[in-house]
Design an enzyme around this catalytic site. Structure first.
Site, PDB file in Angstrom:
ATOM      1  CE  LYS A  26      -4.281  -1.941   0.790  1.00 11.81           C
ATOM      2  NZ  LYS A  26      -3.990  -3.312   1.010  1.00 11.81           N
TER       3      LYS A  26
HETATM    4  C1  PLP Z   1      -4.565  -4.476   0.485  1.00 13.24           C
HETATM    5  C2  PLP Z   1      -3.823  -5.758   0.501  1.00 13.24           C
HETATM    6  C3  PLP Z   1      -4.092  -6.798  -0.421  1.00 13.24           C
HETATM    7  C4  PLP Z   1      -5.211  -6.712  -1.443  1.00 13.24           C
HETATM    8  O1  PLP Z   1      -4.996  -5.723  -2.404  1.00 13.24           O
HETATM    9  P1  PLP Z   1      -6.234  -5.195  -3.310  1.00 13.24           P
HETATM   10  O2  PLP Z   1      -5.699  -4.018  -4.010  1.00 13.24           O
HETATM   11  O3  PLP Z   1      -7.314  -4.828  -2.330  1.00 13.24           O
HETATM   12  O4  PLP Z   1      -6.643  -6.300  -4.197  1.00 13.24           O
HETATM   13  C5  PLP Z   1      -3.314  -7.932  -0.372  1.00 13.24           C
HETATM   14  N1  PLP Z   1      -2.338  -8.077   0.552  1.00 13.24           N
HETATM   15  C6  PLP Z   1      -2.054  -7.122   1.445  1.00 13.24           C
HETATM   16  C7  PLP Z   1      -0.981  -7.356   2.448  1.00 13.24           C
HETATM   17  C8  PLP Z   1      -2.776  -5.923   1.463  1.00 13.24           C
HETATM   18  O5  PLP Z   1      -2.502  -4.975   2.378  1.00 13.24           O
END
Ligand code: PLP
Length: 479
Positions: A120
């Site tokens: 993120k």
């Molecule tokens: C947010 C997240 C995901 C999923 O990503 P999306 O963009 O919602 O598909 C997978 N793994 C981790 C560790 C995340 O923080």
């Protein structure tokens, strides 16, 4: 580049990048997409390969993002990218990297080197700089109000900390995050970061946020906004690491690679779809879900069904525990030929009436895998634990449970894929110590930059399960 809502007619109102930067949903309830995807050719990829090797990730980000942004001065945009993707935040100027699992078909794409050890950060770091830039230009302030069960909240707080024009109020379900995640958020000292331990589960946190937003006068008075996963700039930032990983994996543009992506809200892999539509030589997009298999169901059967919240299982890959996939509308819009009346019928009329729709009988769905490269599978807790243990014992590699989901699914489907598969590492194991201990019996290593995270004094207020208490707290803090 201009942007159009997925629900607006093609001659409808278009917007520039900065106009949609601070927004979530379009006014008509749709999601913004560029009117077309810019195409890259071999010469441009060669040039980008030199830029990445010579000047680093920030310079590549500037090149890619420039194709989508024409209302920020180019030098300013370069500065924004340099500040977002510096070695201090991401450990090196390369920012992302790849490593091979043994000598097989699978690789790991390291995209979690940022300040909160989850992918993120790749988007939030850019968003933080873009917000500051645009708020200053418009002489505005913003109060970000969000609910988080973990990765998004901490990433947003790190990206926004210390920014003069932004206040962050983040609701977390009291006592429900991992100790590391709590320490990461509650340890921040910046006065513009306000942590709230809310007496409820994650869904109730989200409901409270919605209710605060429903108070239109309050929302306007405090300029309440969000940084959720439907924000276009987040997707755009993510396109860059698909390009960078492709360039690192290949020596020429004749080579194709595939990506396997642990998915929840369809944000991460939607960026892969966009990169592929731009002409990046991506073979397959392997979509991986956990027990909450909304997306695997869609890609394997054509049926999209939103789950009731009591149907959503709490799993060992919590950041993928979703009841619906907020970004899917963007992909379906492309899939169905960008016809706003079809998109509106599916995502507004049919979802409101039945909570589901099916594309099974459409020609578009029948050709989906071939045309768009998608292929999907899912994992269980046992699969993830076994994957973590196997990798640790056989190769000495430790991965987090979300990444383990991606690796499990990539393994399962590898026989059908004739290119190297890069599994995106969406978080580092340190964030999910319980599952790591269950799998391998040892504590995950704590990267140097997190050495004293657990020892910081905590800044968090406890609030009852009541949106009015949230509003009162915001008023008390901001006056
Ligand atoms: C947010 C997240 C995901 C999923 O990503 P999306 O963009 O919602 O598909 C997978 N793994 C981790 C560790 C995340 O923080």
């Amino acid at each position: 580049m201009k942007y159009l809502s997925t629900r607006a007619p093609s001659n409808g109102p278009t917007h520039s990048f900065c106009d949609i930067l601070l927004e979530g949903l379009a006014a008509d309830g749709g999601l913004y997409l560029p009117v077309s995807y810019p195409r890259v050719n071999g010469d441009l990829l060669d040039e980008w390969r030199r830029v990445l090797a010579g000047e680093g990730y920030a310079a590549l980000a500037h090149r890619v993002i420039s194709l989508y942004v024409d209302d920020i001065d180019s030098d300013d945009l370069l500065g924004i990218c340099r500040r977002a993707y510096d070695a201090e935040n991401f450990g090196s100027t390369q920012v992302v990297g790849v490593s091979r699992i043994g000598d097989g078909q699978l690789w790991i794409g390291h995209i979690s080197n940022g300040p909160t050890a989850a992918f993120k950060d790749m988007a939030m770091a850019l968003l933080g700089e873009l917000f500051e830039y645009e708020l200053t230009r418009r002489d505005r302030r913003l109060t970000i109000l969000g609910a988080t069960s973990g990765d998004t909240g901490s990433s947003a707080e790190y990206a926004m900390r210390g920014r003069e024009r932004v206040q962050v109020f983040m609701l977390t379900p009291a006592g429900r995050m991992t100790p590391f995640q709590q320490a990461q958020m509650f340890g921040l000292k910046d006065p513009n970061i306000h942590n709230i331990a809310f007496d409820g589960v994650f869904d109730e946190c989200q409901d409270a946020v919605k209710k605060v937003n429903a108070d239109v006068a309050f929302k306007a008075r405090y300029s309440i906004g969000a940084v959720n996963s439907i924000n276009w700039a987040r997707l755009l930032a993510q396109v860059v690491y698909y390009v960078a990983l492709y360039l690192q994996m290949t020596g020429s543009n004749e080579e194709k690679i595939s990506f396997a992506v642990p998915s929840g809200n369809f944000g991460d892999i939607c960026a892969g779809h966009i990169a592929r539509e731009m002409g990046l030589p991506i073979d397959r997009l392997v979509l991986a879900t956990n027990e909450n298999d909304v997306l695997h169901e869609f890609f394997s059967t054509g049926r999209y069904r939103v789950r009731a919240s009591q149907e959503v299982a709490a799993t060992s890959s919590p950041s993928m525990d979703i009841s619906k996939a907020s970004n899917l509308e963007r992909f379906v819009h492309d899939l169905m030929g960008r016809k706003p009346e079809i998109t509106t019928d599916l995502f507004d009329t049919q979802l409101s009436a039945h909570g589901r729709f099916s594309l099974r009988r459409t020609e578009a769905f029948q050709n989906l895998a071939e045309r768009y490269g998608f292929i999907s599978w899912n994992s269980t807790h046992a699969d993830r634990v076994q994957t973590i243990r196997g990798l640790w014992c056989d190769c000495g590699i430790l991965v987090d449970p979300h990444t383990a989901d991606g690796i499990h699914v990539a393994h399962h489907l590898a026989g059908q894929i004739h290119s190297p598969i890069v599994v995106l590492e969406t978080a580092l194991p340190v964030k999910f110590a319980d599952t790591i201990i269950e799998a391998v019996g040892v504590m995950p290593p704590v990267p140097e930059r997190f050495k004293d995270v657990m020892d910081q004094p905590r800044r968090v207020v406890d609030l009852p399960n009541d949106p009015e208490a949230v509003k009162a707290h915001i008023i008390e803090q901001l006056g």
